[in-house]
Scaffold this motif. Structure first.
Motif, PDB file in Angstrom:
ATOM      1  N   GLY A   1       0.834  -1.191   0.000  1.00 52.42           N
ATOM      2  CA  GLY A   1       0.000   0.000   0.000  1.00 52.42           C
ATOM      3  C   GLY A   1       0.868   1.240   0.000  1.00 52.42           C
ATOM      4  N   VAL A   2       0.238   2.391   0.159  1.00 45.37           N
ATOM      5  CA  VAL A   2       0.977   3.647   0.226  1.00 45.37           C
ATOM      6  C   VAL A   2       0.459   4.473   1.396  1.00 45.37           C
ATOM      7  N   ILE A   3       1.315   5.324   1.892  1.00 44.46           N
ATOM      8  CA  ILE A   3       0.941   6.303   2.916  1.00 44.46           C
ATOM      9  C   ILE A   3       1.135   7.669   2.282  1.00 44.46           C
ATOM     10  N   THR A   4       0.098   8.484   2.307  1.00 46.48           N
ATOM     11  CA  THR A   4       0.189   9.814   1.710  1.00 46.48           C
ATOM     12  C   THR A   4       0.508  10.859   2.769  1.00 46.48           C
ATOM     13  N   ALA A   5       1.050  11.967   2.315  1.00 51.71           N
ATOM     14  CA  ALA A   5       1.340  13.076   3.227  1.00 51.71           C
ATOM     15  C   ALA A   5       0.043  13.598   3.852  1.00 51.71           C
ATOM     16  N   THR A   6      -1.028  13.605   3.080  1.00 54.30           N
ATOM     17  CA  THR A   6      -2.313  14.067   3.598  1.00 54.30           C
ATOM     18  C   THR A   6      -2.778  13.188   4.745  1.00 54.30           C
ATOM     19  N   ARG A   7      -2.717  11.877   4.570  1.00 56.75           N
ATOM     20  CA  ARG A   7      -3.146  10.958   5.630  1.00 56.75           C
ATOM     21  C   ARG A   7      -2.259  11.080   6.848  1.00 56.75           C
ATOM     22  N   MET A   8      -0.963  11.250   6.626  1.00 58.34           N
ATOM     23  CA  MET A   8      -0.046  11.385   7.754  1.00 58.34           C
ATOM     24  C   MET A   8      -0.342  12.665   8.540  1.00 58.34           C
ATOM     25  N   THR A   9      -0.614  13.749   7.826  1.00 55.62           N
ATOM     26  CA  THR A   9      -0.972  15.013   8.482  1.00 55.62           C
ATOM     27  C   THR A   9      -2.254  14.855   9.270  1.00 55.62           C
ATOM     28  N   GLU A  10      -3.259  14.205   8.687  1.00 53.75           N
ATOM     29  CA  GLU A  10      -4.522  13.968   9.385  1.00 53.75           C
ATOM     30  C   GLU A  10      -4.266  13.168  10.665  1.00 53.75           C
ATOM     31  N   TYR A  11      -3.443  12.119  10.578  1.00 56.59           N
ATOM     32  CA  TYR A  11      -3.153  11.290  11.724  1.00 56.59           C
ATOM     33  C   TYR A  11      -2.515  12.103  12.852  1.00 56.59           C
ATOM     34  N   PHE A  12      -1.500  12.891  12.500  1.00 56.98           N
ATOM     35  CA  PHE A  12      -0.807  13.655  13.535  1.00 56.98           C
ATOM     36  C   PHE A  12      -1.669  14.753  14.126  1.00 56.98           C
ATOM     37  N   THR A  13      -2.539  15.370  13.328  1.00 48.22           N
ATOM     38  CA  THR A  13      -3.386  16.434  13.876  1.00 48.22           C
ATOM     39  C   THR A  13      -4.534  15.866  14.700  1.00 48.22           C
ATOM     40  N   GLU A  14      -5.003  14.655  14.372  1.00 53.58           N
ATOM     41  CA  GLU A  14      -6.057  14.032  15.150  1.00 53.58           C
ATOM     42  C   GLU A  14      -5.543  13.483  16.476  1.00 53.58           C
ATOM     43  N   ASN A  15      -4.279  13.120  16.518  1.00 53.93           N
ATOM     44  CA  ASN A  15      -3.726  12.445  17.704  1.00 53.93           C
ATOM     45  C   ASN A  15      -2.781  13.326  18.515  1.00 53.93           C
ATOM     46  N   THR A  16      -2.964  14.618  18.445  1.00 56.78           N
ATOM     47  CA  THR A  16      -2.121  15.506  19.273  1.00 56.78           C
ATOM     48  C   THR A  16      -2.942  16.179  20.332  1.00 56.78           C
TER      49      THR A  16
END
Length: 95
Positions: free
Chosen positions: A80-95
């Motif tokens: 699969g792939v990990i996108t910068a958008t998904r990574m940003t969403e993950y970090f902003t949701e989990n801070t």
């Protein structure tokens, strides 16, 4: 589009209309391989890689995604792939 705008999408906001050389009608006859930028391989990480390591690989390669792969001998399998958008969403949701 100029290669600098493809490699760094934020620079595409600085383009003038006459600098965009590919019109929609040109795309009808274009193959996918012709459309890809010069550097066609995204950075790759294994499934055991941490999210921070994946983010560092994306940053090091100026890439908006990282491929998650496994290797069996000489074969590489895309998981699969990990996108910068998904990574940003993950970090902003989990801070």
């Amino acid at each position: 589009m100029p290669s600098y705008a493809v490699q760094h999408p934020s620079l595409s906001q600085c383009l003038r209309h006459d600098e965009v050389i590919c019109r929609p009608e040109d795309l009808r006859e274009m193959t996918v391989i012709e459309w890809l930028p010069d550097r066609t391989r995204p950075p790759m990480v294994g499934p055991e890689c941490t999210v921070v390591q994946a983010a560092a690989s994306m940053a090091r390669h100026c890439s908006a995604l990282v491929a998650v792969v496994t290797r069996e001998g000489r074969r590489t399998h895309l998981l699969g792939v990990i996108t910068a958008t998904r990574m940003t969403e993950y970090f902003t949701e989990n801070t």
